[in-house]
Design an enzyme around this catalytic site. Structure first.
Site, PDB file in Angstrom:
ATOM      1  N   CYS A 160       0.849  -1.193   0.000  1.00 35.88           N
ATOM      2  CA  CYS A 160       0.000   0.000   0.000  1.00 35.88           C
ATOM      3  C   CYS A 160       0.881   1.239   0.000  1.00 35.88           C
ATOM      4  O   CYS A 160       2.114   1.143   0.061  1.00 35.88           O
ATOM      5  CB  CYS A 160      -0.933   0.011   1.210  1.00 35.88           C
ATOM      6  SG  CYS A 160      -0.066   0.112   2.795  1.00 35.88           S
TER       7      CYS A 160
ATOM      8  N   CYS B 267       3.594   1.704   2.631  1.00 42.37           N
ATOM      9  CA  CYS B 267       4.875   1.005   2.419  1.00 42.37           C
ATOM     10  C   CYS B 267       5.837   1.872   1.610  1.00 42.37           C
ATOM     11  O   CYS B 267       6.992   2.081   2.006  1.00 42.37           O
ATOM     12  CB  CYS B 267       4.641  -0.318   1.680  1.00 42.37           C
ATOM     13  SG  CYS B 267       3.589  -1.501   2.541  1.00 42.37           S
TER      14      CYS B 267
ATOM     15  N   ASP C 296       8.508  27.714 -32.842  1.00 38.06           N
ATOM     16  CA  ASP C 296       9.567  28.089 -33.772  1.00 38.06           C
ATOM     17  C   ASP C 296       8.954  27.994 -35.169  1.00 38.06           C
ATOM     18  O   ASP C 296       7.994  27.246 -35.385  1.00 38.06           O
ATOM     19  CB  ASP C 296      10.744  27.125 -33.620  1.00 38.06           C
ATOM     20  CG  ASP C 296      11.787  27.336 -34.688  1.00 38.06           C
ATOM     21  OD1 ASP C 296      12.226  28.475 -34.877  1.00 38.06           O
ATOM     22  OD2 ASP C 296      12.145  26.341 -35.358  1.00 38.06           O
TER      23      ASP C 296
ATOM     24  N   ASP D 238      12.601  22.400 -33.050  1.00 43.96           N
ATOM     25  CA  ASP D 238      13.214  21.177 -33.579  1.00 43.96           C
ATOM     26  C   ASP D 238      14.714  21.296 -33.824  1.00 43.96           C
ATOM     27  O   ASP D 238      15.364  20.312 -34.161  1.00 43.96           O
ATOM     28  CB  ASP D 238      12.539  20.779 -34.895  1.00 43.96           C
ATOM     29  CG  ASP D 238      12.970  21.670 -36.060  1.00 43.96           C
ATOM     30  OD1 ASP D 238      13.174  22.883 -35.829  1.00 43.96           O
ATOM     31  OD2 ASP D 238      13.087  21.160 -37.189  1.00 43.96           O
TER      32      ASP D 238
ATOM     33  N   ASP E  47      17.106  25.796 -30.817  1.00 43.23           N
ATOM     34  CA  ASP E  47      15.908  25.827 -29.966  1.00 43.23           C
ATOM     35  C   ASP E  47      16.166  25.213 -28.594  1.00 43.23           C
ATOM     36  O   ASP E  47      15.338  25.360 -27.688  1.00 43.23           O
ATOM     37  CB  ASP E  47      14.755  25.053 -30.634  1.00 43.23           C
ATOM     38  CG  ASP E  47      14.314  25.692 -31.943  1.00 43.23           C
ATOM     39  OD1 ASP E  47      14.302  26.931 -32.009  1.00 43.23           O
ATOM     40  OD2 ASP E  47      13.994  24.945 -32.893  1.00 43.23           O
TER      41      ASP E  47
END
Length: 759
Positions: free
Chosen positions: A15, A18, A438, A643, A647
């Site tokens: 649970c 723990c 971008d 990309d 960037d």
């Protein structure tokens, strides 16, 4: 300080109490910097200082708490994990049937007369109380043995001062069994006390163990489905592949393939490695990696990825990445990492879970004693209250509420081609209210296209294109591809320059000797033409160049033998989905910003076509990060979509960095979310999935807390105070078992999340 980060497999957790206890204890070890334990994945992520502690010391501490801990292998063996999960399910299932049969038999014996079932006199509680009680005792013993793990785990945890869910079950059912056994002894010692045969809880102990075991089985079975997305990805790589050696084909295990090997992929086969096509053409289904359903045409020089499906045509590949270095392996690792890291929203449930079980034990004792001593209830009723409080409390539901939703959400994202790196990112993405795009390669295709050739005077159109394409074929400028592609499309043979020179920032100069003619070519911007003294730069030429620029096109001037020959208009087209995606994001109240290094005219033209009103143009790569900070200073939660290498700083600075999977590795490493297809709709999918996942987590946490807030007072006899019924422990135990199952089942709904659709 030498930091080391490791992942460990943790066993024995039952649970949220723990997992939270392990975190607290490990964090107290001198030298441990960070520890996060995930109940759903049963993994811990631990960062520590090598000079102060070691992994052996950490695992030893965890084992001292009663749990198992071992460093996770670098590469997960899904077959082994799946086999272990199946064995656990089968083990629980083997115990369930006999447990329920015996529990029902005890129920019939103990409660049959109350519901009109006639028992033979020889075992009737009124006629043979000792035999009636003894048979129940004999029937419940095997049930307790079948459910022995509750006691083997629960009592040691209680004695170590770290009680868990098993402790509650062990105390509750143990109390019922011991009380009933004591009544059996009293009946055996004193025949006049046969009435005690009506005051037994053997059926409660048996049915509680059976119901909770059923709940555990359903929970484990449901949890196994949370990793389906990862399992499907793992199964994409074939076990063997055809290697080409000295012109001969040889079937070998995938583990034998090395970088530089040549591999044959036949039609209909899965591609096993990342590689470059050296021979052949085909269409490849990349849907399991990118989420895109349409096959992609591939030819010599193109790159293909492991896990994708070769549809038609044979391909010979040169292996560039194998094993754990392939794109598929990196995706799997990325999703597993995301599933193993907790979201901040889990902290509240973890803090509650830590103190939950001890608090419940105190409430159960207090409730039982209060009814017995203050309300003058009989011992039997007080015991039933005590047991009911223990077995209705459910720390499991709270502990599972967040990690199961994160697991399913990130898995579903992977299926849709959206890779989310951490649960924390998934939580942050929900609040994004500003998306910065971008331009080049993100909003646009990143592949310039030559759209206009406007000749001046009597210069020939094809000759102008042939000479310009020939010159650009020697150039490394990003626009060069537009000329060579256009020449190929128009079946024009590019000329071959006898000399070539690049003038940085201005253009190129080349000389051609063609059919006894000499052509001196200048190709570049207007300033270059003027500096070289090119004649024919009339007002009409300047006007036409300005018109092209207003359309968002890059204009190049062509001068031949000292005179203006042509104008070229080049555009980087918007992606087909750009307008629709921007429109959808606008509709959800998200502000859109376009960030580009292009000049203002070109930027405004592109933004206008895309439906973007906020444009920041002329931004140098090193200034993009500063623009993100400015937006954040205005109170915006910013997602940056890019990309390229330039960037990367902006992606890292943004609240949520989103990289196009078609881009550069540096950008992908800097980002929080990777869109494998490079399709802009993935931005909306990522934000939508984040919101759906957080909504699902909130639902889970709400019902987990409400269940306990309502259930515990009812079990403690609150309704009895107002003339209502008390809670039968068996009903409480069944409800507790189903609460955990309901949380997992609700999380599994995320498997059916569809972009643009309601969940």
């Amino acid at each position: 300080m030498e930091r080391t980060t490791v992942k460990a497999d943790i066993t024995g957790m039952h649970c949220g109490a723990c997992s939270t206890r392990i975190e607290r204890v490990v964090l107290n070890i001198d030298g441990v910097i960070h520890c996060s334990v995930n109940l759903a994945t049963e993994k811990a992520t631990i960062e520590y200082d090598n000079s102060l502690t070691s992994m052996d010391a950490i695992t030893g501490t965890v084992e001292g708490l009663g749990f198992g801990a071992v460093e996770s292998p670098t590469v997960e063996d899904d077959g082994v994990k799946r086999k272990e999960a199946e064995e656990e399910l089968q083990e629980i299932k083997r115990r369930l049937l006999p447990s329920f049969i015996l529990a029902i038999a005890v129920m019939v014996l103990s409660m049959g007369p109350m519901v009109g079932i006639k028992l033979p006199a020889i075992i009737h509680p009124d006629h043979a109380p000792l035999l009636h009680t003894f048979i129940q005792f004999l029937l419940v013993l095997p049930v307790i043995f079948l459910g022995r793990n509750f006691y083997l785990n629960g009592f040691p945890a209680l004695f170590r001062g770290v009680p868990n869910m098993d402790s509650l079950i062990a105390i509750g059912t143990g109390a019922a069994f011991c009380y009933s056994t004591w009544n059996l002894i009293e009946i055996g010692l004193d025949s006049t006390r046969g009435g005690l045969a009506h005051d037994l809880y053997f059926e409660s102990a048996a049915m509680l163990i059976s119901l909770i075991s059923l709940g555990k089985y359903l929970e484990v079975r449901a949890k196994s489905k949370t990793t389906n997305a990862i399992r499907q990805l793992m199964q994409l790589t074939p076990d063997s592949v055809t290697r080409i050696e000295n012109g001969q084909q040889c079937k070998v295990a995938i583990t034998e393939i090395r970088v530089g090997d040549q591999v044959l992929i036949r039609p209909g086969e899965r591609i096993a490695i990342d590689g470059a096509i050296v021979d052949g053409e085909s269409s490849v289904d990349e849907s399991m990696l990118t989420g895109e359903s349409m096959p992609v045409s591939k030819r010599r020089g193109d790159t293909v990825f492991g896990g994708t499906l070769n549809k038609n045509g044979s391909l010979i590949l040169l292996a560039t990445k194998v094993g754990v270095d392939t794109m598929l392996a990196r995706i799997i690792q990325m999703v597993q990492d995301a599933q193993g890291v907790k979201a901040p929203i889990a902290n509240l449930a973890d803090r509650v879970s830590l103190y939950f079980v001890p608090t419940v034990i105190v409430i159960a004792i207090f409730s039982g004693l209060s009814w017995y001593f203050i309300a003058d209830a009989d011992f039997s009723f007080s015991l039933r209250i005590f047991i009911a409080v223990l077995v209705i409390a459910c720390p499991c539901a709270m502990g599972l509420a967040t990690p199961t939703s994160i697991m399913v959400g990130t898995g579903r994202g992977a299926q849709l081609g959206v890779l989310v790196k951490t649960g924390e990112v998934l939580e942050r993405a929900k609040n994004v209210n500003c998306v910065v795009f971008d331009k080049t390669g993100t909003l646009t295709l990143g592949r310039p296209v030559l759209t206009d050739i406007i000749t001046c005077g009597d210069f020939d159109r094809k000759l102008s294109l042939a000479l310009a394409a020939g010159a650009e074929s020697r150039s490394e400028h990003p626009l060069a591809e537009a000329f060579t592609t256009s020449a190929e499309k128009n079946q024009v043979e590019p000329g071959r320059p006898s000399s070539f020179k690049t003038v940085p920032g201005e253009g190129i100069e080349a000389i051609f000797n063609k059919e006894d003619q000499k052509f001196t070519l200048y190709l570049g911007n207007q300033g270059f033409m003027e500096s070289e003294g090119i004649l024919g730069l009339t007002t009409e030429v300047a006007s036409r160049a300005a018109s092209l620029a207003k359309e968002g096109k890059t204009v190049l001037f062509l001068g031949i033998n000292g005179s203006m020959a042509a104008l070229f208009g080049i555009v980087d087209p918007l992606k087909d989905e750009a307008v629709e995606t921007i429109g959808r994001l606008h509709a959800t109240g998200v502000e859109i910003v376009m960030l580009t290094g292009d000049n203002e005219k070109t930027a405004d033209a592109v933004a206008g076509k895309a439906g973007i009103t906020h444009v920041v143009a002329g931004v140098f790569p090193d200034k993009k990060e500063a623009e993100i900070v400015q937006l954040q200073n205005k109170g915006k939660v910013v997602a940056m979509v890019g990309d390229g290498i330039n960037d990367a700083p902006a992606l890292a600075r943004a609240d949520v960095g989103i990289a196009m999977g078609t881009g550069i590795d540096v950008a992908m490493e800097s980002a929080d979310i990777v869109l494998m297809s490079g399709h802009l709709s993935g931005v909306e999918t990522a934000i939508g999935l984040s919101r759906a996942t957080l909504k699902n987590i909130h639902q889970n946490l709400f019902w987990a807390f409400v269940y306990n807030i309502i259930g515990i007072p009812v079990a403690a006899g609150f309704l009895v105070l107002f003339g209502g019924p008390s809670l039968n422990p068996m009903i409480g135990g069944g409800a507790m078992a189903l609460s955990s199952v309901s949380v997992v089942l609700n999380a599994l709904r995320l498997r059916f999340y569809q972009p643009h659709g309601a969940l």
